[in-house]
Motif scaffolding. Structure first.
Motif, PDB file in Angstrom:
ATOM      1  N   SER A   1       0.974  -1.397   0.002  1.00  0.00           N
ATOM      2  CA  SER A   1       0.190   0.340   0.110  1.00  0.00           C
ATOM      3  C   SER A   1       1.043   0.696  -0.222  1.00  0.00           C
ATOM      4  O   SER A   1       1.846   1.084   1.047  1.00  0.00           O
ATOM      5  CB  SER A   1      -1.150   0.270   1.471  1.00  0.00           C
ATOM      6  N   MET A   2       1.087   2.142  -0.746  1.00  0.00           N
ATOM      7  CA  MET A   2       2.027   3.659  -0.959  1.00  0.00           C
ATOM      8  C   MET A   2       0.861   4.706  -1.712  1.00  0.00           C
ATOM      9  O   MET A   2      -0.182   4.253  -1.959  1.00  0.00           O
ATOM     10  CB  MET A   2       2.796   3.195  -2.047  1.00  0.00           C
ATOM     11  N   ILE A   3       0.576   5.778  -1.429  1.00  0.00           N
ATOM     12  CA  ILE A   3       0.525   6.829  -1.444  1.00  0.00           C
ATOM     13  C   ILE A   3       1.659   7.498  -2.714  1.00  0.00           C
ATOM     14  O   ILE A   3       2.718   8.002  -1.948  1.00  0.00           O
ATOM     15  CB  ILE A   3       0.166   7.822  -0.938  1.00  0.00           C
ATOM     16  N   GLU A  37       2.232  11.420  -4.769  1.00  0.00           N
ATOM     17  CA  GLU A  37       1.419  12.519  -4.985  1.00  0.00           C
ATOM     18  C   GLU A  37       2.047  13.681  -5.847  1.00  0.00           C
ATOM     19  O   GLU A  37       2.725  13.084  -6.726  1.00  0.00           O
ATOM     20  CB  GLU A  37       1.785  13.512  -3.979  1.00  0.00           C
ATOM     21  N   MET A  76      -7.061   1.697  -7.332  1.00  0.00           N
ATOM     22  CA  MET A  76      -6.475   2.509  -6.922  1.00  0.00           C
ATOM     23  C   MET A  76      -7.020   3.892  -6.084  1.00  0.00           C
ATOM     24  O   MET A  76      -8.806   3.855  -6.845  1.00  0.00           O
ATOM     25  CB  MET A  76      -5.815   3.264  -8.432  1.00  0.00           C
ATOM     26  N   ASP A  77      -6.993   4.507  -5.391  1.00  0.00           N
ATOM     27  CA  ASP A  77      -7.932   5.484  -4.863  1.00  0.00           C
ATOM     28  C   ASP A  77      -7.908   6.771  -5.058  1.00  0.00           C
ATOM     29  O   ASP A  77      -6.600   7.349  -4.661  1.00  0.00           O
ATOM     30  CB  ASP A  77      -7.834   5.306  -3.614  1.00  0.00           C
ATOM     31  N   TYR A  78      -8.259   7.777  -6.166  1.00  0.00           N
ATOM     32  CA  TYR A  78      -7.694   9.296  -6.319  1.00  0.00           C
ATOM     33  C   TYR A  78      -9.295  10.270  -6.852  1.00  0.00           C
ATOM     34  O   TYR A  78      -9.792   9.474  -6.779  1.00  0.00           O
ATOM     35  CB  TYR A  78      -6.332   8.874  -7.710  1.00  0.00           C
ATOM     36  N   GLU A 110      -3.409  13.381  -4.389  1.00  0.00           N
ATOM     37  CA  GLU A 110      -2.753  11.671  -4.152  1.00  0.00           C
ATOM     38  C   GLU A 110      -3.547  10.908  -4.725  1.00  0.00           C
ATOM     39  O   GLU A 110      -4.355  10.503  -5.236  1.00  0.00           O
ATOM     40  CB  GLU A 110      -2.739  11.143  -2.463  1.00  0.00           C
ATOM     41  N   GLU A 138      -3.782   6.309  -4.020  1.00  0.00           N
ATOM     42  CA  GLU A 138      -3.826   5.614  -2.840  1.00  0.00           C
ATOM     43  C   GLU A 138      -3.429   4.519  -3.839  1.00  0.00           C
ATOM     44  O   GLU A 138      -4.102   3.344  -4.447  1.00  0.00           O
ATOM     45  CB  GLU A 138      -4.095   5.788  -1.944  1.00  0.00           C
ATOM     46  N   LEU A 139      -2.370   3.331  -3.473  1.00  0.00           N
ATOM     47  CA  LEU A 139      -2.445   2.409  -4.318  1.00  0.00           C
ATOM     48  C   LEU A 139      -2.643   1.603  -3.406  1.00  0.00           C
ATOM     49  O   LEU A 139      -1.057   0.956  -2.631  1.00  0.00           O
ATOM     50  CB  LEU A 139      -1.355   2.774  -5.805  1.00  0.00           C
ATOM     51  N   THR A 140      -2.600   0.249  -4.209  1.00  0.00           N
ATOM     52  CA  THR A 140      -2.605  -0.580  -2.826  1.00  0.00           C
ATOM     53  C   THR A 140      -3.830  -2.257  -3.809  1.00  0.00           C
ATOM     54  O   THR A 140      -4.046  -1.932  -5.028  1.00  0.00           O
ATOM     55  CB  THR A 140      -4.124  -0.735  -1.326  1.00  0.00           C
TER      56      THR A 140
END
Length: 334
Positions: A55-57, A59, A84-86, A101, A103-105
Motif C-alpha cells: 500500500s503506497m501513496i 503525490e 487505486m483511490d484518487y 494523492e 493511493e495504490l494498493t
C-alpha cells in the motif's frame, strides 16, 4: 481648440496601434501543468513479508498560472491489477499550485499463486483533461515507473525412485534428486547448503553426478558440480545425491535432511526425506522360518498318519489269530 486636441489623440492612437498589434502574437499565454511531487526514476512497492501485499501513496501537483480557475478531469491507469483511490476531478484556483494523492494498493502474487517478478517495470499513467463547460479543451499526461520490492525464498523438495519406494535395503544404494526452487520474486543464490542424516548415523551420501539449473528464461545450465555456496538459482535447480546403506545396517526409520541458506535474506530453508532401511539378513531369516514351518507341518502330518494306522493293524492281527485258533481246534483229534 478642442477639435485640434481630438485630432492629435486620434493620430497618436493610430501610430501606436501597429506597435501593439505586432507584440501581441509574441506574448506567452499563461498555461497549466501537472507533475509528480517525488521525482524519482523508479518507485518501489514494498511487499509485506507475511501477506505479500503493498500500500503506497503517490503525490502529484497541478499548477495553474492562469488568472482564472482551472478545472481538470483525472484518469489513472496501472498495467497490473491494483486498487487505486484518487479524485476524478479537481479545481485549482487562479495563479495557484495544489497537491493531490493517488493511493495504490495491491498484491505481489499473481493469479497462479506465484510471485510477480521484481525485475519487471510497472507503469502508472496519470492523464488530466482541462474542462471548460462540458468540453475537454486541453490535456497533460505523466508516467511513473514502479517495481516490486525483492522477496527471497527457497523451497526444498525431493524426487526420484527413493521417493516412490520409500525404502533402501542394507548393502545397496539409491539415487535421490534434491530440488531447490526459487519461490521468491527475484534471482537468488545459495550462501550455504548442508546435507545430513537423522536417526541413521551409519548411512552415507555422495554426489550423484550432475546438477541441472533451470532458468525462467529457458536457458538451462548443466554442471558436474553439486549445489554449493555461491550457486545462483534463477528458477529451480536439482542435484542428484546417492544414498548408501551399509550391509550391516539394521532395520530402521531414517531421515535425510537438506538445509539451504538464502544469500538474499540470510534465512535457512529445510527439506526432509523420510525412508526406511530394511536389513537383507532379516529377509533371509523370514524365508528360513517359513520353510521351517512347512517342514514341521509335514512331519506332523506323517506322524498323524502313523498314529491313525496302528488301530487298523491290531484289529487285523486279532481276526487272523481267532481264525487260526478255530482251524487248529477243528483238526485236533479227541
Amino acid at each position: 481648440m478642442s477639435m485640434k486636441r481630438g485630432l492629435s489623440v486620434l493620430l497618436i492612437s493610430l501610430m501606436l496601434m501597429p506597435a501593439v498589434s505586432s507584440q501581441g502574437p509574441g506574448l506567452e499565454q499563461p498555461e497549466w501543468n501537472i507533475g509528480w511531487v517525488l521525482e524519482e526514476d523508479t518507485l518501489y512497492m514494498d511487499l509485506d513479508s507475511d501477506t505479500y501485499r503493498y500500500s503506497m501513496i503517490i503525490e502529484f501537483w497541478v499548477d495553474n498560472s492562469r488568472p482564472i480557475p482551472l478545472n481538470v478531469d483525472l484518469d489513472a491507469e496501472f498495467d497490473i491489477d491494483a486498487e487505486m483511490d484518487y479524485p476524478s476531478q479537481v479545481s485549482v484556483g487562479a495563479n495557484s499550485n495544489e497537491t493531490f494523492e493517488i493511493e495504490l494498493t495491491g498484491s505481489g502474487i499473481n493469479s497462479d499463486g506465484g510471485f510477480l517478478d521484481a525485475k519487471s517495470n510497472r507503469t502508472l499513467t496519470l492523464n488530466a483533461q482541462e474542462v471548460l463547460g462540458e468540453q475537454n479543451i486541453g490535456s497533460n499526461e505523466i508516467e511513473q515507473i514502479l517495481k516490486f520490492s525483492s522477496l527471497h525464498q527457497f523451497t526444498v523438495s525431493f524426487s526420484g525412485d527413493l521417493v516412490a519406494n520409500d525404502e533402501i535395503k542394507s548393502g545397496t544404494d539409491e539415487d535421490l534428486d534434491v530440488v531447490i526452487t526459487n519461490s521468491g520474486n527475484t534471482i537468488d543464490a545459495i550462501s550455504q547448503i548442508d546435507y545430513r542424516f537423522s536417526g541413521c548415523p551409519q548411512m552415507n551420501y555422495a554426489y550423484g553426478g550432475y546438477t541441472n539449473i533451470l532458468s525462467d528464461t529457458g536457458a538451462d545450465r548443466v554442471t558436474d558440480k553439486p549445489l554449493e555456496k555461491g550457486t545462483a538459482i534463477p528458477d529451480v535447480a536439482y542435484t542428484t545425491m546417492n544414498l548408501e546403506a551399509p550391509s550391516g545396517h539394521p532395520d530402521k526409520s531414517c531421515k535425510f535432511m537438506v538445509d539451504v541458506t538464502s544469500e538474499g535474506n540470510g534465512k535457512t530453508y529445510s527439506g526432509i526425506m523420510e525412508f526406511t532401511v530394511e536389513k537383507i539378513e532379516s529377509i533371509s531369516n523370514e524365508n528360513n522360518e517359513e520353510n521351517g514351518d512347512k517342514d514341521t507341518t509335514s512331519d506332523s502330518s506323517d506322524f498323524a498318519v502313523e498314529d491313525n494306522s496302528l488301530p487298523a493293524i491290531s484289529s487285523l492281527l486279532c481276526i487272523l489269530t481267532v481264525i487260526f485258533s478255530a482251524v487248529i481246534r477243528r483238526n485236533d483229534p479227541k
